[in-house]
Design an enzyme around this catalytic site. Structure first.
Site, PDB file in Angstrom:
ATOM      1  N   ALA A 128      10.650  -4.091   8.698  1.00 22.78           N
ATOM      2  CA  ALA A 128      11.135  -5.393   9.144  1.00 22.78           C
ATOM      3  C   ALA A 128      11.055  -5.440  10.664  1.00 22.78           C
ATOM      4  CB  ALA A 128      12.571  -5.611   8.680  1.00 22.78           C
ATOM      5  N   SER A 162      13.605   1.286   5.333  1.00 23.62           N
ATOM      6  CA  SER A 162      13.868   2.468   6.153  1.00 23.62           C
ATOM      7  C   SER A 162      13.560   2.221   7.625  1.00 23.62           C
ATOM      8  CB  SER A 162      13.066   3.668   5.649  1.00 23.62           C
ATOM      9  OG  SER A 162      11.682   3.374   5.665  1.00 23.62           O
ATOM     10  N   GLU A 163      12.674   1.238   7.905  1.00 24.98           N
ATOM     11  CA  GLU A 163      12.368   0.902   9.300  1.00 24.98           C
ATOM     12  C   GLU A 163      12.675  -0.571   9.549  1.00 24.98           C
ATOM     13  OE1 GLU A 163       9.893   2.602   7.567  1.00 24.98           O
ATOM     14  OE2 GLU A 163      10.219   4.545   8.494  1.00 24.98           O
ATOM     15  N   THR A 164      13.556  -0.828  10.481  1.00 27.50           N
ATOM     16  CA  THR A 164      13.805  -2.177  10.964  1.00 27.50           C
ATOM     17  C   THR A 164      13.758  -2.122  12.487  1.00 27.50           C
ATOM     18  OG1 THR A 164      15.199  -2.744   9.072  1.00 27.50           O
ATOM     19  CG2 THR A 164      15.393  -4.120  11.025  1.00 27.50           C
TER      20      THR A 164
END
Length: 255
Positions: free
Chosen positions: A22, A45-47
């Protein structure tokens, strides 16, 4: 508060493949608590939260050819647009030979009696690189059941924070064969398996360049989503890691 937000699948040209992340665009700085709430809401897991450091910076510029520098909590990340992809500029981290007996319990817990050809360790990233036997093929690595749940119970005094499984590439009918395959596991950080991991290829690039005698390599990470990466070692001791990206969602977050 309304914020532009995107979900992009990195290291792929197809939706629902690659590494989903995101990306939230900010005009003003948010508190850490709000960062965490948005990241939890996106459930990825990645923003990433991107904020302009200078008022003249333009988020909507389409034809960016120069290098963009992102100031992150992990240091500066330099990114540029290639002809058909996005190029990330990373340090290149060496992997040193690792004595099997020192990490035997960890390896056995993760992959049982799977044949191992080589073991190396990267002190810079705290990643353990385990090369599987050349007798295996891509299908074997893709279907290998890795016991990440019990890895946290193995005593390693904090030395290992990530496990890279890798395999020499093969001619598999692709228009362009892959030089090597990999999978990545980091239960120590709450990530059972990462779909596609750009940073681990700073270690894999160093290792396979020595093994294959090549500076430019084509790699595939064999998670269930899968992703392709181009690796190019540079004369200045750094590495370019490039790939495509597919935007699968574009909208407005209301908070």
């Amino acid at each position: 508060m309304k914020l532009p937000i995107f979900i992009a699948d990195a290291f792929t040209t197809k939706a629902f493949c690659g590494n989903p992340a995101a990306v939230c665009l900010l005009e003003n700085k948010l508190g850490e608590d709000m960062h965490q709430k948005i990241a939890q809401e996106m459930n990825l897991s990645e923003t990433a939260f991107i904020r302009k450091l200078h008022p003249t910076d333009n988020f909507t510029q389409k034809n960016v050819s120069s290098t963009l520098t992102f100031v992150t909590l992990s240091g500066e990340l330099r990114v540029r647009r290639g002809e058909d992809d996005i190029v990330l500029d990373f340090p290149l981290y060496p992997a040193h030979p690792q004595d099997f007996h020192e990490v035997e319990d960890l390896i056995k817990t993760a992959i049982g009696d799977t044949l191992v050809q080589d073991i190396c360790y990267s002190p810079d990233t705290k990643n353990l690189l385990v090369r599987l036997s050349d007798t295996y093929n891509r299908s074997f690595l893709e279907n290998l059941k890795v016991n990440t749940q019990n890895l946290l119970q193995v005593e390693n005094t904090g030395k290992v924070k990530g496990l890279i499984l890798t395999l020499k590439g093969e001619s598999d009918g692709q228009a362009r064969a892959f030089d090597f395959y990999s999978r990545y596991f980091a239960p120590w950080f709450g990530v059972a398996e990462d779909p596609v991991t750009g940073s681990t290829h700073t270690v894999l690039g160093s290792y396979w360049s020595q093994q294959l005698g090549k500076k430019n390599m084509h790699a595939f990470q064999c998670s269930h989503r899968g992703g392709e990466l181009e690796i190019s070692l540079r004369p200045d001791g750094r590495v370019d890691i490039s790939g495509s990206a597919a935007i699968v969602l574009e909208g407005t977050l209301t908070a």
